[in-house]
Design an enzyme around this catalytic site. Structure first.
Site, short mmCIF file in Angstrom:
data_model
loop_
_atom_site.label_atom_id
_atom_site.label_comp_id
_atom_site.label_asym_id
_atom_site.label_seq_id
_atom_site.Cartn_x
_atom_site.Cartn_y
_atom_site.Cartn_z
N ARG A 53 -3.81 8.56 7.61
CA ARG A 53 -3.16 7.33 7.17
C ARG A 53 -2.08 7.74 6.17
O ARG A 53 -1.97 8.88 5.77
CB ARG A 53 -4.17 6.36 6.55
CG ARG A 53 -5.45 6.88 5.90
CD ARG A 53 -5.30 7.60 4.62
NE ARG A 53 -4.40 6.87 3.72
CZ ARG A 53 -3.68 7.51 2.79
NH1 ARG A 53 -3.77 8.81 2.63
NH2 ARG A 53 -2.88 6.83 1.99
N GLY A 54 -1.22 6.73 5.90
CA GLY A 54 -0.05 7.04 5.07
C GLY A 54 1.16 7.14 5.97
O GLY A 54 1.12 7.85 6.99
N ALA A 55 2.24 6.45 5.63
CA ALA A 55 3.38 6.34 6.54
C ALA A 55 3.91 7.67 7.07
O ALA A 55 3.97 7.87 8.30
CB ALA A 55 4.49 5.52 5.87
N ARG A 94 -0.78 0.96 14.78
CA ARG A 94 -0.75 0.20 13.52
C ARG A 94 0.67 -0.39 13.38
O ARG A 94 1.65 0.26 13.75
CB ARG A 94 -1.07 1.08 12.30
CG ARG A 94 -2.52 1.52 12.21
CD ARG A 94 -2.82 2.29 10.92
NE ARG A 94 -2.94 1.40 9.75
CZ ARG A 94 -3.03 1.84 8.51
NH1 ARG A 94 -2.96 3.13 8.26
NH2 ARG A 94 -3.17 0.99 7.49
N GLN A 207 -8.49 4.13 -1.16
CA GLN A 207 -7.65 5.32 -1.01
C GLN A 207 -7.33 5.95 -2.38
O GLN A 207 -7.10 7.16 -2.48
CB GLN A 207 -6.34 4.97 -0.31
CG GLN A 207 -6.47 4.68 1.18
CD GLN A 207 -6.62 3.19 1.46
OE1 GLN A 207 -7.34 2.50 0.74
NE2 GLN A 207 -6.00 2.70 2.51
N ASP A 248 5.25 1.78 3.05
CA ASP A 248 5.06 1.96 4.49
C ASP A 248 6.28 1.52 5.26
O ASP A 248 6.50 1.96 6.39
CB ASP A 248 3.81 1.20 4.95
CG ASP A 248 2.58 1.77 4.28
OD1 ASP A 248 2.34 1.45 3.11
OD2 ASP A 248 1.90 2.59 4.93
C1 LIG Z 1 3.46 7.63 1.46
S1 LIG Z 1 2.98 6.33 2.44
C2 LIG Z 1 1.46 5.93 1.71
C3 LIG Z 1 1.15 4.48 1.88
O1 LIG Z 1 0.29 4.28 3.01
C4 LIG Z 1 -0.87 3.64 2.55
O2 LIG Z 1 -1.40 2.74 3.45
P1 LIG Z 1 -2.63 3.22 4.41
O3 LIG Z 1 -3.56 4.02 3.56
O4 LIG Z 1 -3.22 1.90 4.89
O5 LIG Z 1 -1.99 4.00 5.53
C5 LIG Z 1 -0.42 2.92 1.30
O6 LIG Z 1 0.33 1.76 1.60
C6 LIG Z 1 0.42 3.98 0.68
O7 LIG Z 1 1.30 3.58 -0.33
#
Ligand SMILES: CSC[C@H]1O[C@H](OP(=O)(O)O)[C@H](O)[C@@H]1O
Length: 368
Positions: A53-55, A94, A207, A248
């Site tokens: 996860r993470g953009a 997603r 997270q 994101d």
């Molecule tokens: C550097 S992008 C990280 C960004 O992604 C996370 O969302 P997720 O854990 O649901 O993929 C979160 O918005 C972070 O800031």
């Protein structure tokens, strides 16, 4: 990044097994479990279920997913339409992170330029690895550009700790190396600047308390985990000098989609005159939209992520189950912070204010 003396990334191509491998982030910080991605379905599952996860990491995983589609046993020799349909499936994993669409489209484009199937596989592999290495360098540059922001605060505080609040995980676990929001933190720490990070736990999947705290601890960065609702209080009491978050998807006018709760932190920062920066590589900008609140799709995830809260209580896993028969739950995974609440963006091309004009001054090639 180094973890217990060993170089580690959240995704890599294992040459021995010729397999894409990822850290299954659902088990961190308790266990470090590695997962193979052998098929497009494996890749979609990994993105959708937040194994990764993470953009930027989602973008890199999608990019490698195109390569996986081409090499997957029963796909070999498939025609363009089939490859395009598999890429559409990957992009549907997603809805919010712009990087997923950017990464898949970039590798698909590289592959379609090759008629020969073998050359197509190589082009996809090379382009996916290029995405990964470029994003690693972009995050390193974000750290270098963000360093000056932290340095200036450190000088104003005569070397006293710079207190930085961050939300969710925008660390190397969300990227490849360095992270986005954490890149300036790591760079400042590595340059001997005294930093302390307030880590929002970030419900419902934590997270922050699970991933950001683990990352910072492994790097030796001083940090304190707080509840999501504590941010305003510590800002009011002068305990925060700077907020840096990831994103994101950010519009060309500076509206920022990020983990749910980011908007509330931005409001509190504005109310307390605290600088609120958003760190991102250019792959996270959506150049086709300006109004984030109207046009950024906000993912709604399974309400059970709220209903089940895992934790250790007297050595046993305790789950707090809100019975669905009696209580509904709504699990919006992101919110949008309007540009007016953002002090500035930290990108691989430099720092700019949160206006379309300033963003385009860094990215003139995106002017319409
Ligand atoms: C550097 S992008 C990280 C960004 O992604 C996370 O969302 P997720 O854990 O649901 O993929 C979160 O918005 C972070 O800031």
């Amino acid at each position: 990044m180094k973890v217990d003396g060993k170089d580690m990334r959240p995704i890599w191509f294992d040459k021995k097994s010729e397999t894409v491998q990822v850290i299954d982030q659902r088990f961190l910080p308790h266990e470090l479990i590695i997962k193979d991605l052998n098929t497009v379905d494996d890749t979609i599952y990994a993105i959708k279920e937040m194994v990764v996860r993470g953009a930027p990491l989602i973008g890199a995983t999608g990019a490698l997913g195109v390569y996986i589609s081409l090499t997957q046993e029963n796909n070999k020799g498939a025609d363009n339409d089939y490859l395009k349909s598999e890429c559409k499936r990957l992009k549907n994993a997603r809805p919010t992170a712009m990087n997923l669409f950017w990464g898949v489209d970039r590798v698909l484009s590289a592959a379609l330029q090759q008629a020969d199937y073998g050359a197509r596989i190589k082009a996809a592999f090379d382009e996916a690895l290029a995405v990964i290495e470029e994003e690693a360098i972009n995050c390193q540059k974000i750290g270098e550009y963000g360093l000056s922001i932290i340095e200036n605060i450190s000088k104003m505080k005569n070397g006293e700790p710079v207190n930085i609040l961050t939300h969710c995980n925008a660390g190397w676990l969300a990227c490849i190396e360095y992270g986005t929001a954490t890149a300036p933190v790591y760079t400042a720490f590595d340059n001997g600047i005294d930093v302390h990070v307030w880590v929002d736990e970030t419900r419902p999947l934590n997270q922050g308390s699970r991933l950001t705290a683990w990352e910072l601890g492994k790097h030796g960065v001083n940090h304190t985990v707080i509840t999501d609702n504590a941010g305003g209080h510590i800002m009011q009491h002068g305990m925060v000098d700077l907020v840096i978050v990831g994103t994101d998807r950010t519009t060309r006018a500076g509206d920022v989609a990020n983990k749910i709760g980011t908007y509330l932190k931005a409001l509190a920062a504005k109310d307390n005159d605290i600088p609120f920066y958003v760190a991102l590589p250019s792959s996270t900008f959506d150049w086709d939209i300006t109004d984030g609140i109207a046009d950024i799709p906000i993912e709604e995830r399974d309400p059970d992520e709220i209903r089940y809260v895992q934790g250790l209580c007297h050595g046993k896993i305790k789950r707090v189950l809100i019975p669905p028969e009696t209580s509904s739950a709504a699990n919006h995974a992101f919110d949008v912070t309007p540009a007016r609440l953002v002090t500035g963006f930290i990108t691989e091309r430099g720092v700019c204010r949160a206006t379309q004009q300033d963003i385009l001054s860094l990215f003139p090639d995106k002017k319409k």
